[in-house]
Design a protein around this motif. Structure first.
Motif, PDB file in Angstrom:
ATOM      1  N   ARG A   1       0.851  -1.192   0.000  1.00  0.00           N
ATOM      2  CA  ARG A   1       0.000   0.000   0.000  1.00  0.00           C
ATOM      3  C   ARG A   1       0.886   1.241   0.000  1.00  0.00           C
ATOM      4  O   ARG A   1       1.805   1.356   0.807  1.00  0.00           O
ATOM      5  CB  ARG A   1      -0.914  -0.007   1.228  1.00  0.00           C
ATOM      6  CG  ARG A   1      -1.904   1.150   1.262  1.00  0.00           C
ATOM      7  CD  ARG A   1      -3.043   0.877   2.219  1.00  0.00           C
ATOM      8  NE  ARG A   1      -2.635   0.922   3.620  1.00  0.00           N
ATOM      9  CZ  ARG A   1      -3.434   0.567   4.637  1.00  0.00           C
ATOM     10  NH1 ARG A   1      -4.659   0.117   4.401  1.00  0.00           N
ATOM     11  NH2 ARG A   1      -2.996   0.634   5.881  1.00  0.00           N
TER      12      ARG A   1
ATOM     13  N   ALA B   1      -3.088   3.726  -2.616  1.00  0.00           N
ATOM     14  CA  ALA B   1      -3.323   2.688  -3.619  1.00  0.00           C
ATOM     15  C   ALA B   1      -2.698   1.395  -3.125  1.00  0.00           C
ATOM     16  O   ALA B   1      -1.650   1.407  -2.487  1.00  0.00           O
ATOM     17  CB  ALA B   1      -2.716   3.088  -4.964  1.00  0.00           C
ATOM     18  N   GLN B   2      -3.359   0.302  -3.437  1.00  0.00           N
ATOM     19  CA  GLN B   2      -2.951  -0.995  -2.907  1.00  0.00           C
ATOM     20  C   GLN B   2      -2.953  -2.027  -4.028  1.00  0.00           C
ATOM     21  O   GLN B   2      -3.844  -2.015  -4.879  1.00  0.00           O
ATOM     22  CB  GLN B   2      -3.948  -1.321  -1.794  1.00  0.00           C
ATOM     23  CG  GLN B   2      -4.138  -2.730  -1.415  1.00  0.00           C
ATOM     24  CD  GLN B   2      -5.100  -2.837  -0.220  1.00  0.00           C
ATOM     25  OE1 GLN B   2      -5.333  -1.888   0.532  1.00  0.00           O
ATOM     26  NE2 GLN B   2      -5.676  -3.993  -0.054  1.00  0.00           N
ATOM     27  N   ARG B   3      -1.942  -2.877  -4.043  1.00  0.00           N
ATOM     28  CA  ARG B   3      -1.848  -3.940  -5.061  1.00  0.00           C
ATOM     29  C   ARG B   3      -1.257  -5.195  -4.431  1.00  0.00           C
ATOM     30  O   ARG B   3      -0.610  -5.117  -3.386  1.00  0.00           O
ATOM     31  CB  ARG B   3      -0.928  -3.523  -6.224  1.00  0.00           C
ATOM     32  CG  ARG B   3      -1.341  -2.289  -6.997  1.00  0.00           C
ATOM     33  CD  ARG B   3      -2.581  -2.489  -7.843  1.00  0.00           C
ATOM     34  NE  ARG B   3      -2.799  -1.318  -8.687  1.00  0.00           N
ATOM     35  CZ  ARG B   3      -3.444  -0.218  -8.319  1.00  0.00           C
ATOM     36  NH1 ARG B   3      -3.944  -0.123  -7.096  1.00  0.00           N
ATOM     37  NH2 ARG B   3      -3.593   0.789  -9.155  1.00  0.00           N
TER      38      ARG B   3
END
Lengths: 202, 243
Positions: B41, B50-52
């Motif tokens: 994050r 934003a998170q992936r």
């Protein structure tokens, strides 16, 4: 306070139309990513059936033709994948689970969706009734493609999308909650995107 | 470790013109299984987050936690990680996550790993685990890459293959092969899989990772060749799946 990642900034301007529709930690995509645990099954429609079994007064089953003859609904919903993408305004055609359960007498409080390929996912009965879940065979006006779960998949848009089981073949009504495939493999038992219930202990 | 923790980038190493490996040393890392992923994050100075999810590239035995990230040009997180983030910069991380697309020595083999592009990352974690454990489980890797410059971990793959009980590594180049290239130079198809894969009768444990269309095709071809669908595990990177 989270740490600031020096030099990181938003790349795409926020769309006001999306306000209030994207759960925490999610980002909106316009394509339709695919996720599944194994090869895509391809069951011929003349071998397909949908079964309603378990803690039920009388099991029910439909052939593909019978299933397609049930009253259909078209719904437009936002969907949210645990891998952090959300897709807004997806349109599905299928049969409401309320229609499938109409007149069923049961003590069950849970269901397990069972699928070709062996995938299972568990849900509280109250999360698939009351206009909250469908068995969909159409997407965006076309027959649902196999890689997206065709010929039919469960659609439970208010939960993370792994609960919307692809290649569904039936629902087992259960009195006890029985964790399914991802639920036994690290993912949350309920999966509410608005509470970010992604993984165990979330 | 389901809770977020702040970690600093310890080191970054370019792997290809479009991918880099990032190393972190999370406190109290509980260890992971090869094939698992982490969530990262990022927070901007205006509070935007934003998170992936990214696959873990390192073996559990490696100490530091490494992810290899491919830059997606219209992405938001991957260009930052590949191009901008520098040692000492911080992000939040949690994991390890996932209990299906995993392999350890006790799971046995023979092992067939099929990778499309950066789909190699979690499979490399498995090969690194296999080497670290000194395991002799027979293993084959089939990697599809666009050009020779796009092959992740090329030197390490060669070294692994040359080592004792090393895996058999087969590379196919789909866009451009250099002069004198003696390997395959086409997209993975059924015939190529038939030539490279263990026979279905040996019941290999198969892990396929890559873009959706690649994984769909490879998994379908393997089933058509007679492999048990129950032994074929898949993980997919959609164009936006890793953003």
């Amino acid at each position: 306070m989270p740490p600031i990642s020096r030099g990181f900034r938003r790349r795409h301007a926020a769309d006001p139309a999306q306000e209030g529709r994207v759960p925490p930690g999610q980002h909106v995509v316009t394509d339709f990513p695919v996720l599944s645990a194994g090869p895509t099954p391809h069951t011929p429609l003349d071998e397909w059936s949908f079964q309603l079994v378990g803690a039920i007064d009388a099991p029910r089953a439909w052939t593909w033709e019978e299933f397609r003859a049930l009253p259909a609904e078209t719904v437009t919903k936002d969907i949210h994948c645990v891998t952090s993408w959300s897709k807004l305004d997806t349109t599905w055609e299928g049969v409401s689970v309320d229609t499938l359960l109409d007149g069923v007498v049961t003590e069950a409080e849970y269901v397990v969706a069972v699928c070709d390929g062996g995938y299972e996912t568990n849900l509280p009965l109250e999360d698939v009734t009351g206009g909250k879940a469908w068995v969909a065979y159409g997407y965006d006006g076309e027959p649902l493609e196999a890689e997206h779960g065709g010929p039919a998949r469960l659609i439970v848009p208010h939960l993370y999308f792994w609960k919307s089981a692809k290649w569904i073949r039936g629902l087992v009504l259960t009195e006890e909650d029985q964790p399914g495939f991802w639920e036994q493999n690290g993912y949350h038992n309920y999966g509410d995107p608005w509470r970010e219930q992604r993984y165990w202990n979330d | 470790m389901a809770v977020w923790q702040t970690v600093e980038l310890v080191a970054k190493q370019p792997e290809t013109p479009t991918a880099a490996t990032l190393r972190f040393s999370p406190d109290g890392w509980p260890g992971h299984r090869a094939g698992q992923h982490v969530d990262v994050r990022l927070t901007a100075d205006d509070g935007y987050q934003a998170q992936r999810s990214y696959s873990i590239a390192s073996a559990p035995d490696d100490g530091a936690l490494a992810i290899t990230v491919e830059r997606l040009d219209d992405g938001e997180v991957s260009p930052y990680l590949v191009d901008d983030m520098a040692p000492g910069d911080a992000l939040e991380l949690r994991g390890p996550i996932g209990g299906w697309f995993v392999w350890d020595v006790a799971d046995g083999g023979p092992l067939l790993l099929v990778a499309g592009g950066s789909g190699l990352v979690p499979l490399m974690g498995m090969l690194r685990r296999r080497r670290a454990a000194g395991a002799a489980v027979p293993a084959r890797l089939l990697l599809s890459a666009r050009t020779v410059q796009d092959v992740l971990y090329a030197d390490e793959l060669h070294a692994l293959e040359a080592g004792e009980d090393g895996p058999e590594v087969t590379i196919t180049l789909t866009r451009e092969a250099p002069p004198g290239w003696s390997g395959y130079d086409r997209r993975v198809d059924r015939e190529l899989l038939d030539a490279v894969a263990w026979p279905p009768a040996e019941r290999p444990r198969v892990y396929v990772c890559g873009p959706t269309a690649f994984v769909e095709k490879v998994a379908a071809d393997l089933v058509a060749l007679g492999h048990d669908p129950g032994l074929v595990r898949t993980e997919r990177f959609g164009p936006t799946g890793g953003g």
